[in-house]
Design a protein around this motif. Sequence first.
Motif, short mmCIF file in Angstrom:
data_model
loop_
_atom_site.label_atom_id
_atom_site.label_comp_id
_atom_site.label_asym_id
_atom_site.label_seq_id
_atom_site.Cartn_x
_atom_site.Cartn_y
_atom_site.Cartn_z
N HIS A 72 0.83 -1.21 0.00
CA HIS A 72 0.00 0.00 0.00
C HIS A 72 0.86 1.26 0.00
O HIS A 72 0.60 2.21 -0.75
CB HIS A 72 -0.93 -0.01 1.22
CG HIS A 72 -1.72 1.25 1.37
ND1 HIS A 72 -2.72 1.62 0.49
CD2 HIS A 72 -1.65 2.24 2.31
CE1 HIS A 72 -3.23 2.78 0.87
NE2 HIS A 72 -2.61 3.18 1.98
N ASP A 114 -12.15 2.69 -3.81
CA ASP A 114 -11.93 1.27 -4.05
C ASP A 114 -11.18 1.03 -5.37
O ASP A 114 -10.34 0.13 -5.46
CB ASP A 114 -13.27 0.53 -4.09
CG ASP A 114 -13.93 0.48 -2.73
OD1 ASP A 114 -13.21 0.64 -1.72
OD2 ASP A 114 -15.16 0.30 -2.67
N ASN A 115 -11.50 1.82 -6.39
CA ASN A 115 -10.81 1.66 -7.68
C ASN A 115 -9.32 1.92 -7.55
O ASN A 115 -8.51 1.29 -8.23
CB ASN A 115 -11.41 2.61 -8.71
CG ASN A 115 -12.56 2.00 -9.48
OD1 ASN A 115 -12.51 1.83 -10.69
ND2 ASN A 115 -13.63 1.66 -8.77
N LEU A 172 -7.73 -1.07 -5.03
CA LEU A 172 -7.80 -2.44 -5.53
C LEU A 172 -7.29 -2.57 -6.97
O LEU A 172 -7.53 -3.59 -7.61
CB LEU A 172 -9.24 -2.95 -5.45
CG LEU A 172 -9.87 -2.95 -4.05
CD1 LEU A 172 -11.32 -3.35 -4.11
CD2 LEU A 172 -9.09 -3.86 -3.11
N SER A 173 -6.61 -1.57 -7.45
CA SER A 173 -6.18 -1.59 -8.86
C SER A 173 -5.20 -2.73 -9.13
O SER A 173 -5.27 -3.38 -10.19
CB SER A 173 -5.54 -0.25 -9.24
OG SER A 173 -4.40 0.00 -8.44
N ASP A 174 -4.31 -3.02 -8.21
CA ASP A 174 -3.33 -4.09 -8.44
C ASP A 174 -4.03 -5.45 -8.56
O ASP A 174 -3.68 -6.27 -9.43
CB ASP A 174 -2.31 -4.13 -7.31
CG ASP A 174 -1.25 -3.07 -7.47
OD1 ASP A 174 -1.21 -2.43 -8.55
OD2 ASP A 174 -0.46 -2.87 -6.53
N ARG A 175 -5.02 -5.69 -7.70
CA ARG A 175 -5.70 -6.98 -7.75
C ARG A 175 -6.46 -7.16 -9.07
O ARG A 175 -6.36 -8.21 -9.72
CB ARG A 175 -6.69 -7.10 -6.59
CG ARG A 175 -7.45 -8.42 -6.60
CD ARG A 175 -8.53 -8.47 -5.56
NE ARG A 175 -7.98 -8.34 -4.20
CZ ARG A 175 -8.76 -8.36 -3.10
NH1 ARG A 175 -10.08 -8.48 -3.22
NH2 ARG A 175 -8.21 -8.25 -1.92
N VAL A 176 -7.16 -6.12 -9.48
CA VAL A 176 -7.99 -6.24 -10.68
C VAL A 176 -7.14 -6.22 -11.94
O VAL A 176 -7.30 -7.06 -12.84
CB VAL A 176 -9.05 -5.13 -10.71
CG1 VAL A 176 -9.81 -5.14 -12.04
CG2 VAL A 176 -10.02 -5.28 -9.54
#
Length: 824
Positions: free
Chosen positions: A505, A582-583, A586-590
């Motif tokens: 993070h 959230d965008n 959580l960008s790395d996960r998506v």
Amino acid sequence: MARIQVLVAATSPDIEAEGIAAAVENCVDMALVAGRAVPIADIEALLAAIPRDPPRVLVLVGPDHETEFAERRLTGRVGLVVIRVGTPFGNLVRTAFNDIGLQNLLDQIRVLAEPHGVAPADVAPLGEDATMPADGPLLRAGIAWLHATLRHAASNVGAAHGDLPGLTVAPARVVEQLDDATSPPDDALTEANTALDKALAAAHARDEPLAAVVSAMELTDLELRVLLLALAPELDPRYQRCIGVLLDDLGRRVGTLGLCAGLLGDPVDVRFQLEATGNLARWRVFDMPGALLPPADEPLRLDPSLVAWILGDDDALLRDARIRRLFRLAPWPGAALIDSETLRAHAAAVVRQLATAAQSQWLLLAGDDGAGWQALLELGAQAQQSELLRLEGTRIAALDANDLEDTGIRIGRAALLADRPLVVDLTHVDADSDDTLRRALAAIGRTGAHAGVIHADASRLARLLGAMPFDRLPAPPLSAATHVDALREAAHTAGLTLSEAQAAHATRRFALSIAGIDEAMRLASSTATGTPEQRLDHFLLACKQVASGGISRLVERIEPVFSLDDVILPKDRKDQLDEIVDNVLLSDRVLTDWSFGDQLPYGRGVTALFHGPSGTGKTMAALAVARKLGIQILRIDLSRVVSKYIGDTEKNIDRVFEDAQRSGSALLIDEADALLGKRSEVKDAHDRYANIEVAYLLQRMEAYEGLAILTTNLRQNLDAAFLRRLRFIIDFPRPDAEARDRIWRSCLPAKARGALDDAAFRLLGRRIDLTGGHIRQITLRAAFIAAAADKKIDLSHIARATNAEFAKLGMPPVQLDTDVRKVA
């Protein structure tokens, strides 16, 4: 050889005579009779006590009419040399030299005391106890050859026909030399030549500095001998004296190209061969400007840094004043943070390729992570037990155009002779310096030195190198996971523990390079006190400070103070603000883990447009989103970004996006319609360039990978192509009565309120139809009115402030019934 017996006599006590006596006493090959300057009256007795075998010299100091009388009395003395020095000292010596100086006077004493000019003993071999600099087989053979050459030449300088070598030459001697200009070499010189040839054939560049010079510069046998002759004055003062005699001028201690050529054969043929190969001039062996051989009568001095290096000073080449300021001496930071077994092996392979490339001369280290390349190279150099030569491109760009060729040759020469990997860092050099860089790199390339070049743009590097061969290593040098591990290692060094999730993070939040992580670690370590939570705050603050360093004046840096709870919007709009957060998080996960990024060659960042009437909370919402993400806001200052000069606006826009990307900040563009207005029909040059600016901003936003928020009051004025590129478009409506009630409550702190209850806030919400921005202005004004009256805020204060705000807006005043019970 016996020491010369020198008697210094003065017609009267004289400081010049004492100075001469002191100088004689300090010479190892002279003995001062009586240990001081004596009166002329004492000469007879002292001369009688001196044996006649060693050379005897009498120096008479005083006015001519007094010393001349003493000289006549001594005429006929066998084995006595008389020198008269007029006063003041240095003006006249009977040998017809003016302003001779003290050192030359001592040289005269030596020459005049020797009846046969320069004897072989003057260039006697170095004794067994003498220390030879940078001892090596080639240098030992070179000094032996040098000694034999000078000894042979000196033995052919006679004192016949009244010659005083270095002082006077009789005409008969000149005629004799012209009749027979050559003399056969003696056996010692022949043997020395043979020994030098054998040592040269057996020499290896890694054995000694002189062998490295011959190998790197590809010197011929003749060029090596010229270099040795030029080196002679640096090796032994006796060689200096011998050179003075050979040049027929004892005031000269350094040989010339003419003398060297004469000692090595036919002068014209020797010079022709040296010019044909050109190595000595091309490699700047001599201490003179340009790439040409010096005139025959100019002093032939070797470059001082090259001399010191040949004689054993390993750092002399890098201390050369002409290039030392171009190098970074301290290691690049970050190597310790990435020191894993896998990366160490990879880094060592990169450094080996840099130093031993078979075909390619240059190694391109391209990509945005210049600091990653630097740290990787430092790690590889440690693994290879070598040290890098770090050349700063920004300092090369500042060089004068006339110095580029000479400087490039010296840089390449230092890299080759020191056998150290050379890396040119062009990370922060702008395109305006390309011509200077191209010429400097070409000069380095002509030396044959292998080097690495660090720069973000591989195509630009290829243009700078031109036709020179190169290889390119794949980028990036360090993975995202390596940056996360490096941040955890930095935190550990600073005295705290970060989980992998926390480090990931923080890495996304601050976008620090390896060098930035190292700097943050050192900054946090200086204040590593308190509880673990406090140390973590210190570390994250250090990361933030480093990430924000160097931000341009084109933006305003804002620390978010509002939270999402402070933003009053309809629920569906409020949910979109949470979705923006959230965008980003959580960008790395998506995009990476779920591979959605493969479908997005661009547009990986999060862009949002907040539109609505003035004062509806658009800027507040942007700050609240940034606070939720734990990042700062960079707000574009349009007055500084937009320029009347063609092309400057685009440069400023690019700089703003780079600052935001590097610092991990959110970018806020207030009043975005000023930059992103609809493109118009091109009627003149102004329209054309205005459209170019809009198009460039659209492209730059698509390439941006961070969070960008735009606000506008006039959505209809925005270009339709821009709206298509936005991920979020959120409408901020005028607040209704219920929303205004909540806004009034949030803008009036509880401790500042007087007689304000729920009924009063409902009244304010129904009667005052203004946006949140105006409500905030009213409450601030009411607070000062109440403070002036030494009371807390009540409806009467709010009524006065409200009517003042209405008057400012050109609206009729509103009547508020201060008896809340009537309207409850």
